[in-house]
Scaffold this motif. Sequence first.
Motif, PDB file in Angstrom:
ATOM      1  N   TRP A 311     -49.429 102.696  97.856  1.00  0.00           N
ATOM      2  CA  TRP A 311     -49.185 102.024  99.149  1.00  0.00           C
ATOM      3  C   TRP A 311     -50.487 101.996  99.961  1.00  0.00           C
ATOM      4  O   TRP A 311     -50.830 100.954 100.554  1.00  0.00           O
ATOM      5  CB  TRP A 311     -48.068 102.790  99.862  1.00  0.00           C
ATOM      6  N   ASP A 312     -51.236 103.094  99.964  1.00  0.00           N
ATOM      7  CA  ASP A 312     -52.523 103.139 100.685  1.00  0.00           C
ATOM      8  C   ASP A 312     -53.498 102.096 100.138  1.00  0.00           C
ATOM      9  O   ASP A 312     -54.216 101.439 100.887  1.00  0.00           O
ATOM     10  CB  ASP A 312     -53.172 104.530 100.568  1.00  0.00           C
ATOM     11  N   ILE A 313     -53.520 101.960  98.800  1.00  0.00           N
ATOM     12  CA  ILE A 313     -54.409 100.951  98.200  1.00  0.00           C
ATOM     13  C   ILE A 313     -53.987  99.561  98.673  1.00  0.00           C
ATOM     14  O   ILE A 313     -54.820  98.734  99.044  1.00  0.00           O
ATOM     15  CB  ILE A 313     -54.380 101.041  96.645  1.00  0.00           C
ATOM     16  N   GLY A 314     -52.694  99.333  98.705  1.00  0.00           N
ATOM     17  CA  GLY A 314     -52.168  98.052  99.198  1.00  0.00           C
ATOM     18  C   GLY A 314     -52.612  97.789 100.635  1.00  0.00           C
ATOM     19  O   GLY A 314     -53.060  96.678 100.971  1.00  0.00           O
ATOM     20  N   ASN A 315     -52.497  98.800 101.464  1.00  0.00           N
ATOM     21  CA  ASN A 315     -52.913  98.648 102.867  1.00  0.00           C
ATOM     22  C   ASN A 315     -54.394  98.283 102.969  1.00  0.00           C
ATOM     23  O   ASN A 315     -54.781  97.433 103.777  1.00  0.00           O
ATOM     24  CB  ASN A 315     -52.644  99.945 103.642  1.00  0.00           C
TER      25      ASN A 315
END
Length: 550
Positions: A311-315
Motif C-alpha cells: 500500500w505504501d508503494i502504491g501511495n
Amino acid sequence: MRMSRLSLIALLAAITVSLTAQSQPAPQSTAPPPPANPKLDQMKRDVGLEVDGMQENIQKMNDTVFSFAEPGFQEVETSKYLSGILRQNGFTVQEGVAGIPTAFTARWGSGKPVIALGSDIDDIPQASQKPGVAWHEPIIEGAPGHGEGHNSGMPLQITAALAVKKIMEQQHLQGTLMLWPGVAEELLGTKAYYVRAGLFKDVDICIFAHVGAQMNVGWGDTGGNGMVSVEYNFKGESAHAAGAPWRGRSALDAVELMDIGWNFRREHLRLSQRSHYVIPNGGDQPNVVPPNATVWYYFRETSYEEIKKLWDIGNNMAKAAAMMTDTEMSSMRVLGSAWPGHFNKTVAETMYANIEKVGLPQWSEADQALAKAVQREMKVPETGLVTKLQPMRGRETIPDEEKRGGGSDDIGDISWNVPTVTLNYPSNIQAGPGHNWANAISMATPIAHKGIQYGAKVMALTVLDLMTRPELVTQAWDYFRNVQTKDKKYVPLIRPQDQPAIWLNKERMEKYRPEMRKYYYDPTKYKNYLEQLGIKYPTTEKPAKPSAQQ
Ligand SMILES: [Zn+2]
C-alpha cells in the motif's frame, strides 16, 4: 481407496443418525472420538430429519436469492427477504448494522454459548447466466449474476438455524443463535466494519459457510492473501484538448503514469503479491482534458505488514504521478480490506467429524451430465461432481516462502477476533475460473439444492455439538488465545476515518434493476427457477443456431 472396517463403521453411523449415507469411504478425522452421549446422538438424528424436511424451503430460498442477483452493497431485496424469513421464525432482527443498509443481525435464544452463523450474499458484475445451461447464456446481457454462488450460503445457514432452533426448543437447551449476512464480500467491503462495530463482541464461536465443489473445512493458516482496496482520485484542470491543450492538466495522465509505474515495479515485488486495478473514471470525452480521474487498486499480500508495505508503494506511485503531471492526488479512499484468514482447530475438527457422518450428496445422472458438459465447455478435465471426501486441511502456520498468494476473504478479519471456521459445501461445479458466468450455472439447480441440504446438516450437527459440549468452546478459545493470537494481534487495515463504501454498485443497479425485476423467481407460480425460465435440466447440447436473444 480403502474399503475398510473404518468406512463401514462410518457408513453404519451415518445410517443410524438417519442421514443419507455416502457411498464412498470417508477419510478419518484427526479429532479424538467424543465420549458416548446417547442424548446428543438422538438430537443429531432429529436435527438431520428436520433439515431433510426442509428441502422445498431450501430450493425456494436459494432460487429466490439467485434471481435477485444483487452486487455488493445493493443487496436490498436479498437482505429484506432473508431477514424476513428469520423474523417470521421468531428471530429478533436488527437492520442496518455497522452503518451498512443491507447488513443485519438476527438473534434467537438466550444465554451462552452465542454461535454466529454467516455467509456472503452479494454477486458479480456482468455474470448474469441461465442456470442449468452448460454454456454462456445470460438471463440479461451485462447484468450482475451469482458467478460465485453466494446465493446459497444464507439459505444453508437459515436451514441449519431453524432445524437447531426446533431441537433447542424441544430439549430446552440454553444458547443463542446469531445469523448475519456477508454484505459486499466481492468488494471485501464489510467484515472489518462489523468487527469495528462490535457485532462479534459477545460471540463465542463463528461458523461461516462458503460455496465450493467439495464438502470440507480447514484450520490454521490458510496460506491465502489478505488485502486492502484503495481508490486514488486525481484532480487536474480541463481545457479544450485541441484548442488549448497546454492550458490543461490531465488527471487521466496521472492515472496512466501511476499504472505504468506500478507495472514496472511489479517485477521487483514478492512472488506472493497480487495487485490489480481498474479505472472507474478516465474522463468524459476526448476533446476535454480530464479534470479528474480515478484508479482503483487491490493490494494483496500474505500478512498485515506486507499488505501495508504494498500500500505504501502504491501511495508513492500516486504521489509521483501527480508530481509528473502537475495534478494533485485529491483523495485516497479505502473501499475494503481483508486480513489473511486463520481458522480454529477445535471447531474444524468437530465439524469434520460431522462431515464424515453426513458425507456427500448422491448426485443424479442429470447433475453429473451438467457438470461434465460445463467442464467440457470450459476445457478442464471432465471429472464431474465430487463423490469422495478429502481429508481435512490443517496447519498452524505455513512458512511465508511456501505461500503462493491468491484471493482473499474478509472473513479473515472475524477469524482474528473470535474462533471461526468456514464450511465449504458442494453446490458448485469445479470448472469455472471464479468470478465468472460459468460459476453461476449450477447455482439454481438440484446440484446447489443438494449441496445446501448436506451442508446444512453438517452445520446443524456442529452447532448442536457446540451448544451441548461446553468443553469444545473452552478448547476453541484456548487455541485462539494461546496458539493463534499468541504472537500476532489484530490491527484493522481500515483507518479510523474510513467508512463502508455503500455507494458502490448503486448506478449499476439503477440501470439493471428494472429489467432484472421481471426475472425475480415467483415460487407461488413455479416449482423452481428452472421451470420459470423454461429451462430443461440439464441443457447440455448446444442448439445448431444461437438460441433466441433477449
Ligand atoms: Zn465468495
